[in-house]
Design a protein around this motif. Structure first.
Motif, PDB file in Angstrom:
ATOM      1  N   PRO A 114     -15.930  10.304   3.309  1.00 42.71           N
ATOM      2  CA  PRO A 114     -16.324   9.530   2.130  1.00 42.71           C
ATOM      3  C   PRO A 114     -15.780   8.098   2.142  1.00 42.71           C
ATOM      4  O   PRO A 114     -14.874   7.762   2.923  1.00 42.71           O
ATOM      5  N   PRO A 115     -16.289   7.239   1.270  1.00 44.42           N
ATOM      6  CA  PRO A 115     -15.789   5.865   1.147  1.00 44.42           C
ATOM      7  C   PRO A 115     -14.293   5.798   0.854  1.00 44.42           C
ATOM      8  O   PRO A 115     -13.607   4.879   1.310  1.00 44.42           O
ATOM      9  N   LEU A 116     -13.777   6.755   0.091  1.00 43.81           N
ATOM     10  CA  LEU A 116     -12.345   6.775  -0.235  1.00 43.81           C
ATOM     11  C   LEU A 116     -11.502   6.779   1.036  1.00 43.81           C
ATOM     12  O   LEU A 116     -10.470   6.097   1.104  1.00 43.81           O
ATOM     13  N   ALA A 117     -11.925   7.526   2.051  1.00 44.24           N
ATOM     14  CA  ALA A 117     -11.172   7.606   3.303  1.00 44.24           C
ATOM     15  C   ALA A 117     -11.097   6.249   3.984  1.00 44.24           C
ATOM     16  O   ALA A 117     -10.058   5.870   4.552  1.00 44.24           O
ATOM     17  N   ALA A 118     -12.194   5.495   3.956  1.00 41.45           N
ATOM     18  CA  ALA A 118     -12.220   4.177   4.591  1.00 41.45           C
ATOM     19  C   ALA A 118     -11.257   3.219   3.898  1.00 41.45           C
ATOM     20  O   ALA A 118     -10.518   2.465   4.546  1.00 41.45           O
ATOM     21  N   LYS A 119     -11.230   3.261   2.566  1.00 39.75           N
ATOM     22  CA  LYS A 119     -10.363   2.349   1.813  1.00 39.75           C
ATOM     23  C   LYS A 119      -8.894   2.690   2.014  1.00 39.75           C
ATOM     24  O   LYS A 119      -8.063   1.795   2.260  1.00 39.75           O
ATOM     25  N   ILE A 120      -8.564   3.969   1.955  1.00 37.27           N
ATOM     26  CA  ILE A 120      -7.174   4.386   2.189  1.00 37.27           C
ATOM     27  C   ILE A 120      -6.781   4.060   3.625  1.00 37.27           C
ATOM     28  O   ILE A 120      -5.672   3.572   3.891  1.00 37.27           O
ATOM     29  N   GLY A 121      -7.689   4.301   4.565  1.00 42.06           N
ATOM     30  CA  GLY A 121      -7.392   4.091   5.975  1.00 42.06           C
ATOM     31  C   GLY A 121      -7.051   2.653   6.300  1.00 42.06           C
ATOM     32  O   GLY A 121      -6.061   2.374   6.977  1.00 42.06           O
ATOM     33  N   ILE A 122      -7.853   1.705   5.810  1.00 36.64           N
ATOM     34  CA  ILE A 122      -7.621   0.302   6.169  1.00 36.64           C
ATOM     35  C   ILE A 122      -6.350  -0.226   5.505  1.00 36.64           C
ATOM     36  O   ILE A 122      -5.582  -0.991   6.121  1.00 36.64           O
ATOM     37  N   ILE A 123      -6.084   0.181   4.266  1.00 40.39           N
ATOM     38  CA  ILE A 123      -4.859  -0.269   3.582  1.00 40.39           C
ATOM     39  C   ILE A 123      -3.624   0.310   4.266  1.00 40.39           C
ATOM     40  O   ILE A 123      -2.637  -0.391   4.512  1.00 40.39           O
ATOM     41  N   PHE A 124      -3.666   1.596   4.594  1.00 36.35           N
ATOM     42  CA  PHE A 124      -2.540   2.254   5.257  1.00 36.35           C
ATOM     43  C   PHE A 124      -2.277   1.616   6.617  1.00 36.35           C
ATOM     44  O   PHE A 124      -1.116   1.345   6.980  1.00 36.35           O
ATOM     45  N   PHE A 125      -3.327   1.373   7.373  1.00 40.15           N
ATOM     46  CA  PHE A 125      -3.180   0.799   8.717  1.00 40.15           C
ATOM     47  C   PHE A 125      -2.488  -0.561   8.655  1.00 40.15           C
ATOM     48  O   PHE A 125      -1.498  -0.808   9.365  1.00 40.15           O
ATOM     49  N   VAL A 126      -3.009  -1.453   7.820  1.00 39.90           N
ATOM     50  CA  VAL A 126      -2.441  -2.812   7.734  1.00 39.90           C
ATOM     51  C   VAL A 126      -0.987  -2.767   7.276  1.00 39.90           C
ATOM     52  O   VAL A 126      -0.120  -3.460   7.828  1.00 39.90           O
ATOM     53  N   ALA A 127      -0.686  -1.934   6.282  1.00 38.93           N
ATOM     54  CA  ALA A 127       0.678  -1.871   5.737  1.00 38.93           C
ATOM     55  C   ALA A 127       1.668  -1.349   6.779  1.00 38.93           C
ATOM     56  O   ALA A 127       2.758  -1.922   6.967  1.00 38.93           O
ATOM     57  N   VAL A 128       1.317  -0.268   7.472  1.00 38.71           N
ATOM     58  CA  VAL A 128       2.236   0.325   8.452  1.00 38.71           C
ATOM     59  C   VAL A 128       2.397  -0.590   9.666  1.00 38.71           C
ATOM     60  O   VAL A 128       3.506  -0.769  10.178  1.00 38.71           O
ATOM     61  N   TYR A 129       1.303  -1.199  10.124  1.00 36.96           N
ATOM     62  CA  TYR A 129       1.418  -2.109  11.281  1.00 36.96           C
ATOM     63  C   TYR A 129       2.311  -3.299  10.933  1.00 36.96           C
ATOM     64  O   TYR A 129       3.153  -3.714  11.738  1.00 36.96           O
ATOM     65  N   ALA A 130       2.146  -3.845   9.730  1.00 35.05           N
ATOM     66  CA  ALA A 130       3.001  -4.964   9.310  1.00 35.05           C
ATOM     67  C   ALA A 130       4.468  -4.541   9.294  1.00 35.05           C
ATOM     68  O   ALA A 130       5.355  -5.295   9.724  1.00 35.05           O
ATOM     69  N   ALA A 131       4.738  -3.332   8.824  1.00 32.74           N
ATOM     70  CA  ALA A 131       6.117  -2.834   8.782  1.00 32.74           C
ATOM     71  C   ALA A 131       6.707  -2.709  10.181  1.00 32.74           C
ATOM     72  O   ALA A 131       7.865  -3.063  10.412  1.00 32.74           O
ATOM     73  N   THR A 132       5.898  -2.240  11.155  1.00 37.53           N
ATOM     74  CA  THR A 132       6.409  -2.069  12.522  1.00 37.53           C
ATOM     75  C   THR A 132       6.660  -3.395  13.221  1.00 37.53           C
ATOM     76  O   THR A 132       7.447  -3.468  14.168  1.00 37.53           O
ATOM     77  N   GLN A 133       6.009  -4.445  12.767  1.00 41.66           N
ATOM     78  CA  GLN A 133       6.168  -5.745  13.429  1.00 41.66           C
ATOM     79  C   GLN A 133       7.226  -6.627  12.764  1.00 41.66           C
ATOM     80  O   GLN A 133       7.811  -7.484  13.431  1.00 41.66           O
ATOM     81  N   PHE A 134       7.486  -6.397  11.469  1.00 36.82           N
ATOM     82  CA  PHE A 134       8.371  -7.314  10.757  1.00 36.82           C
ATOM     83  C   PHE A 134       9.580  -6.654  10.095  1.00 36.82           C
ATOM     84  O   PHE A 134      10.577  -7.326   9.830  1.00 36.82           O
ATOM     85  N   LEU A 135       9.506  -5.345   9.825  1.00 39.04           N
ATOM     86  CA  LEU A 135      10.601  -4.706   9.100  1.00 39.04           C
ATOM     87  C   LEU A 135      11.502  -3.851   9.996  1.00 39.04           C
ATOM     88  O   LEU A 135      12.710  -3.831   9.805  1.00 39.04           O
TER      89      LEU A 135
END
Length: 534
Positions: free
Chosen positions: A435-456
């Motif tokens: 469903p569309p919900l999966a796409a929205k959760i997926g893109i937000i989760f991906f960006v947030a976790v990748y940012a954390a691995t690169q900067f935090l």
């Protein structure tokens, strides 16, 4: 500054603009499709040349030659592995895009998920263009042009002031070119620039080896291949900046995204007359990528022998061009670098307007009951393009102060906007009930976790491996959501093709030849080839 260099530069630049003006002088561009997609009339020469030139910006000339000079040939993997990625795009993604009559790549997401997902991804694309693409293109071009023409010395100003001045000039010219000409003018110019790039690449290698060999080309080749073997190796080790294993993880994902989902690249292929021309054009762009090391990597190797201790390594390519080429060819290469920068800049601006108008502004007008007048849409898109250009002109000179260097800036920032979108596109293509919900959760989760691995916090893994792991995790998360909350109706790909979608008949033969040459390039620059020569 030599008058010959300046005249050669002006001749090539004006000739390219003149051909473009002549070829488009009788075409009206009063609608978004005519302006942003060239009325879907592009043949494979235009598509291939434009895709290749759009990719070959000044960032590539500066960044890759600097990488080879400071590290090794492993950076070549980006270009060589892109051949495989481009063939995947030609075979699987382009038929899908043309079948649904897509104008932008997020159009698929609107049909597969919903309009909100399309808008989110369009905003992600636009942020990528604002923060990464357009400013870095201006900066890379300014570094190259100043290195060739020595504008700072000629005008007696600081290096920073020279960069700022060149950025201003390139930005204004690019904006005028884009706003007045549209996609077709850009692609016709790219064909002319492509010929110039081929000539310039051959000349740099010829004169570079001759200069290195004291007038003898073969002695120059021998000098290059018999020393500094560590720089000749394209097979990156575990401790290198680009380990060879990253080709099969994050690098492959980024390349498929770049060539098959990045709007400013795919837009040329979407504007094709038919699927056959689109596939042939992508194959032609692959040929260009196989020859690209002549401009992107070999000059860095030659410079390593001529300038063993450069203080500002970003000037490797322009310094070499300025020192080894006759004035007439210096002007040609400067025009090619300038044209490559304009091509990428124009493509980025053109796609910015397309995404904003078609996916954000027009739907907003329709939701508010306002008729979407096509001239008004075009005018609004051009206003946005002007604003983006002004901001990029102000910001781009400060990239020189980014910690970690220009190449590092490009790769780190671009990853925020690529694989997250790639992930939801792939899951959407391969599934029918997520469903569309999966796409929205997926893109937000991906960006947030990748940012954390690169900067935090430090994972200890190469960022390309991190991207691949997140791709798997987010895909599994989306599949799980699809299992728990599936769509009520099974998704079926709509058929609204605006052009003929019969594929290129002989494509597999040419695809096979391209892949063989790609593998051969890796073997040539490896311990089994010249990197192991004693």
């Amino acid at each position: 500054m030599s008058p010959t260099i300046l005249l050669s530069f002006l001749f090539v630049t004006v000739a390219a603009a003149g051909v473009s003006f002549y070829a488009t002088r009788k075409r009206t561009q009063q609608t978004p499709v005519s302006f942003y997609l060239g009325n879907r009339s592009l043949g494979f020469w235009m598509i291939g040349s434009s895709m290749f030139l759009t990719n070959m910006s000044a960032n590539q000339f500066i960044g890759e030659n600097e990488f080879v000079y400071t590290t090794n040939m492993s950076v070549m993997a980006w270009g060589m592995s892109s051949v495989l990625a481009m063939l995947v795009v030609a075979e699987f993604l382009m038929p899908m895009y043309l079948r649904i009559g897509a104008v932008t790549t997020p159009d698929f997401l609107a049909k597969r998920f919903d309009a909100q997902t399309q808008r989110i991804v369009s905003v992600v694309f636009l942020l990528g263009y604002f923060v990464n693409l357009i400013p870095t293109v201006l900066y890379g071009c300014a570094v190259a042009v100043n290195g060739i023409f020595h504008i700072d010395q000629w005008l007696g100003i600081s290096y920073f002031s020279a960069i700022r001045l060149i950025v201003l000039v390139v930005g204004v010219i690019g904006l005028l070119y884009n706003v007045l000409g549209g996609l077709r003018a850009i692609t016709i110019t790219d064909v002319v620039q492509g010929v110039g790039m081929l000539i310039g690449g051959v000349m740099i290698v010829y004169y570079g080896f001759r200069y290195l060999g004291g007038g003898n080309i073969w002695r120059g080749i021998e000098t290059l291949t018999l020393s500094h073997h560590e720089h000749l190796n394209a097979i990156g080790g575990p401790g290198d900046v680009l380990p060879f294993g990253t080709i099969f993880t994050g690098m492959l994902l980024i390349n498929i995204y770049y060539w098959g989902m990045e709007q400013y690249i795919v837009q040329e292929a979407l504007a094709s007359k038919n699927l056959k021309e689109s596939q042939k054009g992508i194959a032609l762009a692959c040929v260009g990528k196989l020859f690209a090391p002549l401009l992107l990597n070999v000059p860095g190797l030659i410079a390593l022998h001529l300038y063993p201790s450069l203080e500002n390594t970003a000037t490797v390519f322009p310094r070499l061009v300025s020192d080894i080429l006759p004035p007439v060819f210096i002007g040609l290469v400067a025009a090619v670098v300038f044209g490559g920068a304009l091509s990428t800049f124009n493509a980025g601006l053109n796609s910015t307007g397309t995404l904003f108008i078609m996916n954000l502004y027009k739907p907003w007008l329709e939701r508010n009951g306002v008729p979407a007048n096509e001239r008004q849409l075009l005018r609004s898109g051009k206003v946005l393009q002007t604003g983006v250009t002004i901001l990029a002109i102000i910001f781009s000179p400060y990239i020189m102060y980014f910690d970690g260097g220009f190449y590092n800036y490009l790769q780190k920032v671009s990853s925020f906007f690529s694989v997250p979108v790639f992930t939801i596109m792939v899951v959407g293509l391969l599934t029918k009930k997520v469903p569309p919900l999966a796409a929205k959760i997926g893109i937000i989760f991906f960006v947030a976790v990748y940012a954390a691995t690169q900067f935090l916090f430090d994972t200890g893994l190469h960022y390309l491996h991190v991207l691949a792991i997140l791709f798997i995790v987010v895909s599994a998360m989306m599949l799980l959501i699809g299992r728990l909350k599936p769509m009520s109706e099974v998704y079926a790909l709509p058929r609204r093709a605006a052009v003929n979608i019969v594929p290129w008949k002989n494509r597999y033969l040419y695809y096979g030849l391209l892949l063989i040459v790609m593998v051969g390039m890796f073997i040539l620059f490896s311990p089994a080839g010249i990197a192991g020569k004693q």
